[in-house]
Scaffold this motif. Structure first.
Motif, PDB file in Angstrom:
ATOM      1  N   LEU A   1       0.889  -0.999   0.074  1.00  0.00           N
ATOM      2  CA  LEU A   1       0.151  -0.073  -0.038  1.00  0.00           C
ATOM      3  C   LEU A   1       0.790   1.131   0.024  1.00  0.00           C
ATOM      4  CD1 LEU A   1      -2.670  -1.110   2.525  1.00  0.00           C
ATOM      5  CD2 LEU A   1      -2.919  -0.980   0.131  1.00  0.00           C
TER       6      LEU A   1
ATOM      7  N   TYR B   1       3.341   1.881   1.971  1.00  0.00           N
ATOM      8  CA  TYR B   1       3.778   2.445   3.329  1.00  0.00           C
ATOM      9  C   TYR B   1       5.062   1.894   3.711  1.00  0.00           C
ATOM     10  CZ  TYR B   1      -0.723   4.610   4.457  1.00  0.00           C
ATOM     11  OH  TYR B   1      -1.987   5.478   4.526  1.00  0.00           O
TER      12      TYR B   1
ATOM     13  N   PRO C   1      13.478   4.500  -3.654  1.00  0.00           N
ATOM     14  CA  PRO C   1      12.186   4.221  -2.832  1.00  0.00           C
ATOM     15  C   PRO C   1      10.918   4.841  -3.434  1.00  0.00           C
ATOM     16  CG  PRO C   1      14.053   4.414  -1.596  1.00  0.00           C
ATOM     17  CD  PRO C   1      14.602   4.807  -3.023  1.00  0.00           C
ATOM     18  N   ASP C   2      11.175   6.174  -3.917  1.00  0.00           N
ATOM     19  CA  ASP C   2       9.789   6.971  -4.238  1.00  0.00           C
ATOM     20  C   ASP C   2       9.345   6.332  -5.511  1.00  0.00           C
ATOM     21  OD1 ASP C   2      10.139   8.714  -2.230  1.00  0.00           O
ATOM     22  OD2 ASP C   2      11.233  10.094  -3.493  1.00  0.00           O
TER      23      ASP C   2
ATOM     24  N   GLY D   1       7.574   3.238  -4.601  1.00  0.00           N
ATOM     25  CA  GLY D   1       6.222   3.690  -4.090  1.00  0.00           C
ATOM     26  C   GLY D   1       5.216   3.856  -5.010  1.00  0.00           C
TER      27      GLY D   1
ATOM     28  N   ARG E   1       3.897   0.699  -6.836  1.00  0.00           N
ATOM     29  CA  ARG E   1       2.995  -0.168  -5.830  1.00  0.00           C
ATOM     30  C   ARG E   1       1.823   0.537  -5.883  1.00  0.00           C
ATOM     31  NH1 ARG E   1       7.360  -0.830  -1.119  1.00  0.00           N
ATOM     32  NH2 ARG E   1       8.265  -2.917  -1.885  1.00  0.00           N
TER      33      ARG E   1
ATOM     34  N   LEU F   1      -6.670   2.939   4.543  1.00  0.00           N
ATOM     35  CA  LEU F   1      -5.284   3.226   4.201  1.00  0.00           C
ATOM     36  C   LEU F   1      -4.527   3.744   3.219  1.00  0.00           C
ATOM     37  CD1 LEU F   1      -3.509   3.221   7.092  1.00  0.00           C
ATOM     38  CD2 LEU F   1      -2.847   0.781   6.378  1.00  0.00           C
ATOM     39  N   GLY F   2      -4.592   2.783   2.076  1.00  0.00           N
ATOM     40  CA  GLY F   2      -4.257   2.693   0.693  1.00  0.00           C
ATOM     41  C   GLY F   2      -4.542   4.175   0.422  1.00  0.00           C
TER      42      GLY F   2
ATOM     43  N   ALA G   1      -5.776   6.961   1.529  1.00  0.00           N
ATOM     44  CA  ALA G   1      -5.206   8.025   2.202  1.00  0.00           C
ATOM     45  C   ALA G   1      -3.875   8.272   1.541  1.00  0.00           C
ATOM     46  CB  ALA G   1      -5.367   7.927   3.579  1.00  0.00           C
ATOM     47  N   ARG G   2      -2.942   7.362   1.468  1.00  0.00           N
ATOM     48  CA  ARG G   2      -1.763   7.385   0.848  1.00  0.00           C
ATOM     49  C   ARG G   2      -1.552   8.347  -0.301  1.00  0.00           C
ATOM     50  NH1 ARG G   2       3.088   7.665   3.389  1.00  0.00           N
ATOM     51  NH2 ARG G   2       4.674   6.955   2.176  1.00  0.00           N
ATOM     52  N   ARG G   3      -2.823   7.919  -0.997  1.00  0.00           N
ATOM     53  CA  ARG G   3      -2.750   8.598  -2.625  1.00  0.00           C
ATOM     54  C   ARG G   3      -3.225  10.102  -2.285  1.00  0.00           C
ATOM     55  NH1 ARG G   3      -2.845   3.468  -3.822  1.00  0.00           N
ATOM     56  NH2 ARG G   3      -0.795   3.402  -3.336  1.00  0.00           N
TER      57      ARG G   3
ATOM     58  N   ARG H   1      -9.876  -4.128  -0.913  1.00  0.00           N
ATOM     59  CA  ARG H   1      -8.821  -3.011  -0.225  1.00  0.00           C
ATOM     60  C   ARG H   1      -7.725  -2.911  -1.766  1.00  0.00           C
ATOM     61  NH1 ARG H   1      -4.983  -4.702   4.433  1.00  0.00           N
ATOM     62  NH2 ARG H   1      -4.235  -6.335   2.976  1.00  0.00           N
TER      63      ARG H   1
ATOM     64  N   LEU I   1      -8.138   0.886  -4.941  1.00  0.00           N
ATOM     65  CA  LEU I   1      -6.982   1.879  -5.338  1.00  0.00           C
ATOM     66  C   LEU I   1      -6.917   2.138  -6.938  1.00  0.00           C
ATOM     67  CD1 LEU I   1      -4.176   0.351  -3.226  1.00  0.00           C
ATOM     68  CD2 LEU I   1      -5.284   2.536  -3.045  1.00  0.00           C
TER      69      LEU I   1
END
Ligand SMILES: Nc1ncnc2c1ncn2[C@@H]1O[C@H](COP(=O)(O)OP(=O)(O)O)[C@@H](O)[C@H]1O
Ligand SMILES: [Mg+2]
Lengths: 254, 252
Positions: free
Chosen positions: A132, A134, B70-71, B74, B77, B101-102, B104-106, B149, B153
């Motif tokens: 996700l 994180y 890493p970015d 991300g 993913r 959760l996923g 909100a990350r967006r 879930r 996304l």
């Protein structure tokens, strides 16, 4: 297959430096993602406090009582009795308050974190977090370690307070010492350094215990058995780290 | 398109992937079948960078997964939904919070997040389940929440790790239906790991059999069903099977 690309094995110092450097980068990355860890900080602090305060106060009370009785026995009339206050105060503030609290919390908090994070690892919840997008270090490790760093000194301060009070009550009731004499002894060698020395140690123990719990949790493999194994390891590692740090601070700060 | 090129992966002395090469084209569902413990989950985890290959590459739309920053990882993913074998729901969070959760990350706004949660739960036939907790749900319901879930996304790809294993036949059929629906209604490319052949035939456009760390055979359902490879044939027909008893050229 580019598996063996390094012609020369780097020496131990180089490897240690690389390792420390990598950990620092990992930690910095995790800390930088404030949006992820900040919402979890207060709940973790609350949980840690609720988990730890009763046991810390229980230990502190009995430590205070025993120290008062013990100092009377040690002094056996050769030293003025009001020194009881000095001995109780100094040892609780500087050593027994932080260390005994730390060791007790290594068992409670360290085990709790390792079991929780370990279960998340073996049930792929940690992988799910990553998919996700994180960073599990930001989401799981940072709020727990920061909560430890912030809360251990608070809990230790409470423990110190209660330990001294227990010592005072014991002295007054069982040692024929007046409150004034006890306080006189308490003030006798007291330096402001005593208390912050104890609290800095407590903060470092908080970091060590929570970090041990998180790392052992994240490294768990092999189902329920693995969770049990790494929970034990986290407690042992936390306790060892406390004792080593305790000696370290004595060397560096005293 | 997801592309495995000569991927090798071992854990200690145990070789799991041993030259895995496989193309997963867009717009279809590719099913990876194989015995338990052959490395199907390990292969899936390479696609989202949960594991890195010892040698070889895994590419998603031309990006080599293990070389991404890493970015960038991300971001990658964000395009891939992952449905874990045992759902891997966060048990301290409600169903709604799990899906949130996923999202909100967006950085989506609250109204969109709410709408997406409701919509994805409706798509898996669990409307209004937001406030329930994973511990209260049956295995099949947890899997459906896991799928919700992932689809919330709106990923380009969804990876399903044994979506029907351990479920009763009726629930399995429901899950199969959801996977088909996700492809038809959302146009996602699917990768399904399973050893449930009925499920494979229902949801798959192509089937690839992973055997001893590499692809033994890949083809359409018709091609796989008509296979003359004894390993594949024994597997899809569920016949007890002893690899040592095969003719030598067949195991090569
Ligand atoms: N993180 C890991 N560490 C060590 N061994 C692993 C790890 N992940 C998988 N394995 C091993 O790799 C092999 C393949 O596992 P897996 O991909 O889960 O099989 P399956 O095809 O059933 O999904 C197993 O023998 C497993 O024990
Ligand atoms: Mg698997």
């Amino acid at each position: 297959m580019p598996i063996f690309t390094t012609a020369v094995e780097p020496g131990l110092p180089a490897r240690v430096v690389t390792r420390v450097g990598r950990s620092a980068v990992t930690a910095a990355r995790a800390l930088a993602d404030v949006r992820t860890w900040l919402p979890h900080l207060v709940p973790q602090m609350r949980r840690l406090g609720v988990d730890s305060v009763p046991i810390a106060l229980f230990i502190a009370t009995f430590t205070g009582i025993v120290l008062a009785l013990l100092s009377k026995y040690i002094f056996t009339g050769a030293v003025p009795l009001y020194f009881v206050g000095a001995l109780v105060g100094k040892t609780i503030m500087m050593e027994l308050g932080p260390v005994l609290t730390g060791l007790a919390l290594a068992g409670r908090v360290g085990a709790n974190i390792a079991a929780e994070v370990g279960t998340m690892r073996v049930t792929e919840q940690v992988d799910a977090l990553e998919t996700l997008a994180y960073n599990p270090n930001s989401y799981l490790v940072v709020p727990r370690v920061l909560a430890g760093v912030l809360m251990f000194p608070v809990i230790t301060a409470l423990a110190i307070l209660l330990g001294v009070v227990a010592g005072w009550i014991t002295a007054v009731n069982l040692l024929d010492l007046s409150t004034l004499e006890f306080v006189k002894g308490l003030k006798l060698f007291y330096k402001f350094k005593d208390i912050w020395f104890g609290l800095i140690k407590a903060a470092s123990f908080g970091a060590a215990v929570t970090l041990a719990g998180c790392l052992m949790g994240l490294r768990t493999s092999g189902g329920a058995e693995g969770v049990g194994r790494n929970t034990t390891r986290a407690v042992v590692l936390g306790c060892e780290a406390i004792l080593v740090l305790d000696a370290f601070w004595a060397l560096v700060l005293l | 398109m997801i592309r495995f090129t000569d991927v090798h992966k071992r854990f200690g002395p145990k070789v799991v992937l041993d030259g895995l090469t496989l193309d997963i084209p867009d717009g279809q569902t590719t099913v990876i079948i194989g015995f338990s413990g052959t490395g199907k989950s390990v292969a899936l985890k390479h696609i989202v960078g949960l594991l890195a290959p010892d040698a070889g590459t895994v590419e998603v739309d031309g990006r080599v997964v293990h070389e991404l920053s890493p970015d960038a990882l991300g971001a990658l993913r964000g395009e891939i939904g992952y449905v874990f074998q045992f759902a891997a729901l966060f048990d301290s969070l409600s169903v709604g919070a799990n899906i949130r959760l996923g999202l909100a990350r967006r950085g989506l706004d609250e109204a969109t997040i709410q709408a997406r949660i409701a919509e994805s739960l409706a798509l898996v036939d669990l409307p209004g389940a937001e406030a329930r907790f994973p511990a209260e749900l049956s295995g099949g319901m947890r899997k459906r929440v896991g799928i919700a879930r992932a689809i919330a996304l709106r990923p380009r790809y969804i990876l399903y790790d044994e979506p029907t294993t351990g479920l009763d036949p009726v629930t399995s059929a429901v899950i199969d239906g959801l996977m088909v629906r996700a492809r038809q209604e959302l146009g996602t490319t699917g990768v399904v790991v399973t050893h449930d052949m009925r499920s494979a035939y229902t949801v798959g456009d192509r089937i690839a059999m992973l055997y001893q760390g590499r692809i033994r055979q890949v083809g359409t359902i018709a091609e796989i069903q008509a296979t003359d490879d004894p390993v594949v044939r024994n597997f899809i027909e569920g016949r007890p099977f002893d690899p040592d008893a095969l003719p030598v050229e067949a195991t090569a």
